[in-house]
Design an enzyme around this catalytic site. Structure first.
Site, mmCIF file in Angstrom:
data_model
loop_
_atom_site.group_PDB
_atom_site.id
_atom_site.type_symbol
_atom_site.label_atom_id
_atom_site.label_comp_id
_atom_site.label_asym_id
_atom_site.label_seq_id
_atom_site.Cartn_x
_atom_site.Cartn_y
_atom_site.Cartn_z
ATOM 1 N N ASP A 167 19.884 74.018 -11.086
ATOM 2 C CA ASP A 167 19.095 73.444 -10.007
ATOM 3 C C ASP A 167 19.214 74.889 -8.760
ATOM 4 O O ASP A 167 20.678 74.129 -8.469
ATOM 5 C CB ASP A 167 18.941 71.997 -10.505
ATOM 6 N N TRP A 190 21.090 64.156 -8.189
ATOM 7 C CA TRP A 190 19.715 63.124 -8.288
ATOM 8 C C TRP A 190 18.890 63.056 -9.189
ATOM 9 O O TRP A 190 18.760 63.043 -10.513
ATOM 10 C CB TRP A 190 18.593 65.081 -7.728
ATOM 11 N N LYS A 213 12.294 73.826 0.301
ATOM 12 C CA LYS A 213 12.952 73.781 1.854
ATOM 13 C C LYS A 213 13.129 75.060 2.465
ATOM 14 O O LYS A 213 12.900 75.071 3.348
ATOM 15 C CB LYS A 213 14.518 73.359 1.122
#
Length: 398
Positions: A213, A132, A248
């Site tokens: 993460d 990312w 999410k």
């Protein structure tokens, strides 16, 4: 005066800028597969019933809006530890985990990076190739040098695990290794439990510092299953950081609900770490949001809400998996002989399609199908209404 005339213009975040371009596109059949947000089959961001109920409870209680402590809500922090490690995990019971409520997992990543720069000043960070984009930006923004280790295999759509291990085995002690706990962003390629079992001894032998993460817990194999890496590292006695998000899994993007946990060698060490994490937060945003804490602590802590949430996460995961299968079927029919197996082997919201920048640009210009220029596709943006168009567009540019 021209005090700021020397500033460089900000080009904007590539993904958010692409999303802005999508919003301005006047075509009615456009498809947004760029931004990492879960959409339902009607193309809407869902509001989960468990979240509505939690917020109803909060409004009924009409509590004060005083500041939370620097470290955040005690109820949320406790719930996060139980979610990540299990309530009876030795690391939880022995109180050797320092946990902060943070401003999303991005806030947790940045607080952790600032902490590392202050207390492990010689450490560099190593991120997967690719990762990312904001991972690099946050560590570099903390003044930490960032390097990459091999990860995605463009030829197979899988993992360059041997090359990854070889690179990590050569790193200096105290190097920070950023690892995706599940549903790797952007590739969708994850380590298997067997590969984690090979990786953990390397991390320990080289005295490396893992930084996990976990932004998509529940979107891979399940809520419990996706915590495998965190639990395995803790069980091995490894000290590590883990930033996690509820954006999410609870569909609460704008609430910025996240946490940072640091697994330490002892309760005394965890107390020291928590103190310095609090000092880092105080120098930054001072304290996190009360509303996010109320949602997360209630959804995780009340059995009925927890059960509702788990069912919703399972439904979201299964819808994404269904879109993967459907896209694979249509592309295989449209382009026989081309291998689209990566759609089935990769997991979570994202897949690396292998499309070139030129192909991605043509998708956007000619068909109104928006992908990140790396070729990453957000599978959660597919639905029964746009899948056929997307498959036809992708087949046309391949």
């Amino acid at each position: 005066m021209t005090l700021f005339s020397h500033l460089e213009p900000y080009a904007g975040d590539p993904i958010l800028s692409l999303n802005d371009a999508f919003q301005k596109d006047q075509r009615t059949d456009k498809v947004n597969l760029s931004i990492g947000i879960y959409f339902d089959d009607a193309g809407r961001i869902p509001v989960l019933d468990c979240v509505r109920q939690a917020e109803t409870q909060m409004l009924a209680e009409a509590g004060t809006k005083s500041y939370l402590p620097i470290e955040g809500s005690a109820a949320m922090r406790s719930a996060v530890q139980a979610l990540l490690f299990g309530a009876t995990h030795e690391a939880v019971v022995s109180q050797r985990i320092a946990t902060l409520q943070t401003i999303g997992s991005s806030g947790g990543l940045k607080v952790g990076a600032d902490f590392i720069k202050r207390w492990l000043p010689g450490s560099a960070a190593w991120v997967s190739d690719p990762t990312w984009d904001n991972h690099r930006a946050m560590f570099e923004g903390a003044g930490i040098a960032v390097h990459t280790y091999p990860y995605h295999d463009a030829a197979t759509g899988g993992l360059r695990f041997d090359a990854m291990l070889a690179t990590l085995q050569a790193l200096p002690p105290r190097s920070v290794v950023l690892l995706h706990a599940c549903c790797h962003n952007p590739t969708g390629v994850d380590l298997s439990p067997a590969q984690w079992a090979q990786l953990i001894p390397v991390l320990q032998e080289r005295a490396l510092l893992p930084y996990l993460d976990l932004a998509y817990q529940g979107y891979g194999d399940g809520i419990e299953e996706d915590a495998f890496a965190a639990r395995a590292l803790a069980a091995a006695g490894q000290s590590f950081f883990i930033a996690n998000s509820f954006s999410k899994s609870m569909s609460v993007y704008g609430e910025r609900a996240g946490a940072l946990s640091v697994v330490c060698g002892s309760a005394a060490e965890a107390e020291l770490v928590l103190g310095q994490l609090k000092a880092t937060v105080r120098r930054n945003y001072s304290s996190p949001g009360i509303h996010a804490a109320g949602i997360v602590s209630r959804v995780l802590g009340e059995p009925a809400l927890r059960s509702s949430w788990e069912a919703d996460v399972a439904a979201m995961r299964e819808r994404i998996q269904g879109m993967r299968r459907s896209l694979h079927t249509r592309l295989t029919a449209l382009r026989p002989g081309h291998d689209f197996g990566y759609l089935l082997s990769q997991r979570g919201m994202f897949s690396y399609t292998g499309l070139s920048t030129a192909q991605v640009d043509r998708l956007r210009a000619d068909f109104g199908v928006y992908l990140v220029r790396s070729g990453r596709i957000c599978v959660a943006g597919l639905n029964s209404g746009n899948l056929e168009r997307t498959a036809a567009a992708m087949a046309a540019v391949i």
